[in-house]
Design an enzyme around this catalytic site. Sequence first.
Site, mmCIF file in Angstrom:
data_model
loop_
_atom_site.group_PDB
_atom_site.id
_atom_site.type_symbol
_atom_site.label_atom_id
_atom_site.label_comp_id
_atom_site.label_asym_id
_atom_site.label_seq_id
_atom_site.Cartn_x
_atom_site.Cartn_y
_atom_site.Cartn_z
ATOM 1 C CE1 TYR A 79 -28.440 -23.677 54.205
ATOM 2 C CE2 TYR A 79 -27.461 -24.568 56.200
ATOM 3 C CZ TYR A 79 -27.335 -24.140 54.902
ATOM 4 O OH TYR A 79 -26.114 -24.172 54.282
ATOM 5 C CE LYS B 170 -27.128 -20.244 54.865
ATOM 6 N NZ LYS B 170 -26.877 -20.901 53.568
#
Length: 308
Positions: free
Chosen positions: A142, A172
Amino acid sequence: MTPRKKLQGLVAATITPMTPDGQVNLQVIPQYVDYLVKEQNVRSVFVNGTTGEGLSLSIQERKQLAEEWMCQGKDKLDHVIIHVGALSLLESQELARHAAAIGAGGIAAIAPFFFRSTHREELVAFLQKVASEAPDVPFYYYHIPPLTGVKIRVEELLDGIKERIPTFQGVKFSDTDLLDLAQCVHKNETQQLEFLYGVDEQLLGALAIGANGAVGSTYNYLGRQTNLMLQAFAKADLALAQKYQFLTGEFLNFVIKLGFGVAQTKAVMTFVSGIPMGPPRLPLVGASKEFVAKAKAKLDSMVWPDGD
């Protein structure tokens, strides 16, 4: 064994519903799941991330939320990705083991942001220690440097990552550096990895570069319209896709000027869906009545290409 379905399209960064006194409200999760699927046509979720106030929750609360989303999403959702990032390596590992035990479709972790990694090797070592606790679960990094302050480029991070983290599945990517994203997609010639973009107002640009889809907060309440943008893009109808992207940007530009964050996202989701999301947890404070009135009026006034 059934082949794993590729993670693509829209992924809602879930909000953590809370009671008026600030306790996690698990009771509305069944309604929340049905709303995403039936009203927004969104069938994948990213739980306990930024929008979900994951770093403001206790480890036990994060586990309870993960379990509830897994339970209520069974046979309804395509992917439940659990964010297990934490400042403590041991806590992150504990959450990774728990996510694996409940059958999560994937796990993700941010870079720790108090004591920060300044070099690629430090970050990879941390991520490897987390991912290894869930050896059969796809792992996503992330990347959100505006909040973590960790500015190691993802392009650099990817070099040799699968050798160090065999379960590494993608990123992400919550940053505006489309050059970095483009280099990641370019390096991913075999298309083993998945790149989900996390800046909702710039999604169309990321799609043009080659992003597989998106993880974002607006897909909780603008998922249906954004899905229509994805369909237009897939049909090479750029003019129509731009209309949807410009309207999303118009709304976000409006509310950002008013002051827009997780608390305000909870308020917007509440009046759009009718599901009470409750207040945020301190140090965040709830959205003002003035914000709610103005945001609702703005959203109600907008005319989307599909006629809404």
